[in-house]
Design an enzyme around this catalytic site. Structure first.
Site, short mmCIF file in Angstrom:
data_model
loop_
_atom_site.label_atom_id
_atom_site.label_comp_id
_atom_site.label_asym_id
_atom_site.label_seq_id
_atom_site.Cartn_x
_atom_site.Cartn_y
_atom_site.Cartn_z
N HIS A 206 -5.37 -5.30 2.78
CA HIS A 206 -4.05 -4.93 3.29
C HIS A 206 -3.90 -5.11 4.80
O HIS A 206 -2.82 -4.93 5.35
CB HIS A 206 -3.71 -3.48 2.93
CG HIS A 206 -4.48 -2.48 3.75
ND1 HIS A 206 -5.81 -2.22 3.53
CD2 HIS A 206 -4.11 -1.71 4.80
CE1 HIS A 206 -6.23 -1.32 4.40
NE2 HIS A 206 -5.22 -0.99 5.20
C1 UD1 Z 1 -1.29 2.04 7.41
C2 UD1 Z 1 -2.22 2.22 8.61
C3 UD1 Z 1 -3.57 1.60 8.28
C4 UD1 Z 1 -4.13 2.12 6.96
C5 UD1 Z 1 -3.09 1.91 5.86
C6 UD1 Z 1 -3.56 2.43 4.54
C7 UD1 Z 1 -1.13 2.18 10.82
C8 UD1 Z 1 -0.96 1.40 12.06
N1 UD1 Z 1 -1.71 1.54 9.79
O1 UD1 Z 1 -1.08 0.64 7.26
O2 UD1 Z 1 -4.49 1.93 9.31
O3 UD1 Z 1 -5.32 1.44 6.65
O4 UD1 Z 1 -1.89 2.59 6.26
O5 UD1 Z 1 -2.65 2.12 3.52
O6 UD1 Z 1 -0.77 3.34 10.80
N2 UD1 Z 1 5.06 0.57 2.26
C9 UD1 Z 1 5.62 0.92 1.06
N3 UD1 Z 1 5.46 2.21 0.63
C10 UD1 Z 1 4.78 3.14 1.33
C11 UD1 Z 1 4.23 2.78 2.56
C12 UD1 Z 1 4.37 1.49 3.03
O7 UD1 Z 1 6.22 0.11 0.39
O8 UD1 Z 1 4.67 4.30 0.87
C13 UD1 Z 1 5.20 -0.83 2.74
C14 UD1 Z 1 6.38 -1.02 3.65
O9 UD1 Z 1 6.89 -2.28 3.40
C15 UD1 Z 1 5.76 -1.01 5.03
C16 UD1 Z 1 4.41 -1.63 4.78
O10 UD1 Z 1 4.03 -1.18 3.47
O11 UD1 Z 1 6.51 -1.67 5.96
C17 UD1 Z 1 3.36 -1.21 5.78
O12 UD1 Z 1 3.27 0.22 5.87
P1 UD1 Z 1 2.78 0.94 7.22
O13 UD1 Z 1 2.68 2.40 7.03
O14 UD1 Z 1 3.55 0.42 8.37
O15 UD1 Z 1 1.32 0.34 7.43
P2 UD1 Z 1 0.14 0.09 6.40
O16 UD1 Z 1 -0.07 -1.38 6.27
O17 UD1 Z 1 0.28 0.88 5.15
#
Ligand code: UD1
Length: 363
Positions: A206
């Site tokens: 991821h």
């Molecule tokens: C975040 C953390 C990362 C961790 C990861 C675990 C930061 C900078 N990154 O990354 O360190 O390893 O979580 O999962 O804080 N999304 C959904 N549903 C959700 C959450 C996210 O669909 O419940 C999608 C959205 O499109 C979002 C993307 O995932 O834009 C990324 O989510 P985000 O929380 O920004 O970062 P992660 O890649 O999950």
């Protein structure tokens, strides 16, 4: 000292707060608040973890959701400030390295409320990783840096953080793993996914550096396709990765891979425990495979968790089809020779949560 406010936001935080909350609950007169920023919000990314881990419903959910790093971090800060004004805890306890960690640490530090950072001192030395910036800043802000391994203390000393602000407590993620390992085993997730009793690989990817570039993601998926010709490849997929595969038109390369929606904590551990090997870019899985004695190949140029390499089962490999294939072949040979054994770095003993609380109560 009479009140702690714990902040969680994203999936890997939930496993870390559970043993600390539990240890805190055993201290008479200690008031604990749990604030969820809502950085992760899907049931599969959040609610199911609360259920598996026996976490209480958060006292407050800031409901911030997704956004660019600036938008997400700013929203968390805006929403967190009035909560802090209302609850006035003695300590704000932040976990890991996600955007919620640094955002809430900054708000609390500016208000003169003491900040404790659990999982302090880890460094990848790669400032292109958003998490590395979050780690550096949070440790500078924290009044108490609680480290999971001795390399964390060394890193903080090298950055000029005085020893009085640093304490080695061990790994809280391992507390959770040891507590729930038997329950996960009894769940029998390999059988439920049709892979019990035979070799299979467990895969997660991821990180932006692996999934946000079509050529890199293509190399990884190519290697997974090669691996799928040898054994089932079980790949619970982060929403971000699923989206990128679709955006880049790479779905055909994932045809032979078993793509699953994100799994719960217990399902994940149940599958990892029996896996022939794990191929990942996760931080937590590097630690969990070390404790479980399962070979782990981490497709990253660096790791902030070096003890998983020196004392555990982890190895860093390139995000390249050929490099991954070579590393997989070596693991299968070494596995046949029985070369992988569980590793227990100092303080990875199931008591780290208690030591976090002891450090906070003592201060
Ligand atoms: C975040 C953390 C990362 C961790 C990861 C675990 C930061 C900078 N990154 O990354 O360190 O390893 O979580 O999962 O804080 N999304 C959904 N549903 C959700 C959450 C996210 O669909 O419940 C999608 C959205 O499109 C979002 C993307 O995932 O834009 C990324 O989510 P985000 O929380 O920004 O970062 P992660 O890649 O999950």
């Amino acid at each position: 000292m009479s009140s702690l406010l714990h902040v969680v936001g994203a999936r890997p935080n939930f496993m870390k707060v559970a043993p600390v909350l539990r240890a805190g609950a055993a201290v008479p007169g200690l008031r604990q608040y749990l604030v969820h920023t809502g950085q992760h919000y899907d049931a599969a990314m959040s609610d199911r973890f609360f259920a598996d881990l026996g976490l209480p419903t958060p006292d407050v959910n800031l409901g911030v959701g997704s956004g660019t790093h600036a938008v997400q971090t700013a929203r968390i800060m805006l929403e967190f400030e009035p909560v802090l004004d209302r609850l006035t805890p003695d300590w704000v306890v932040v976990y890991g390295d996600v955007n919620s960690t640094v955002a809430c640490a900054l708000v609390a530090a500016k208000k003169g409320i003491r900040v404790a950072h659990v999982e302090a001192g880890l460094r990848s030395r790669d400032r292109t990783m958003p998490e590395e910036l979050n780690r550096l800043l949070t440790d500078q802000l924290a009044d108490l840096c609680l480290t999971p391994s001795r390399d964390g203390n060394d890193n903080l000393r090298a950055e000029g953080i005085p020893d009085v602000r640093v304490k080695l407590v061990g790994n809280v993620m391992v507390d959770t793993l040891l507590t729930l390992r038997d329950t996960a085993h009894e769940l029998g997730a390999p059988a439920a996914h049709g892979v019990a009793g035979a070799p299979y690989a467990f895969v997660t990817f991821h990180r932006p550096s692996n999934v946000d570039h079509p050529d890199v993601l293509g190399e990884i998926l190519g290697a997974l396709d090669d691996l799928a010709a040898q054994m089932p490849v079980v790949f619970p997929i982060h929403p971000r990765t699923r989206q990128r595969i679709a955006d880049f038109g790479l779905g055909a390369l994932a045809r032979r891979v078993t793509l699953l929606d994100p799994l719960s904590y217990l399902e994940t551990i149940s599958l990892v425990e029996q896996a022939t090997l794990v191929l990942t870019d996760s931080g937590g899985l590097q630690e969990e495979t070390t404790v479980l004695g399962v070979p782990c190949l981490t497709a990253r140029a660096n790791t902030e968790r070096p003890v998983t390499v020196t004392e555990g089962t982890n190895r860093l490999i390139p995000s390249k089809r050929d490099g991954i294939n070579r590393a997989v072949a070596e693991v299968l040979t070494r596995r046949a020779e029985g070369a992988f054994h569980p590793g227990r770095p100092e303080g990875w003993d199931g008591r780290a949560g208690e030591r976090v609380i002891a450090a906070l109560v003592a201060d």
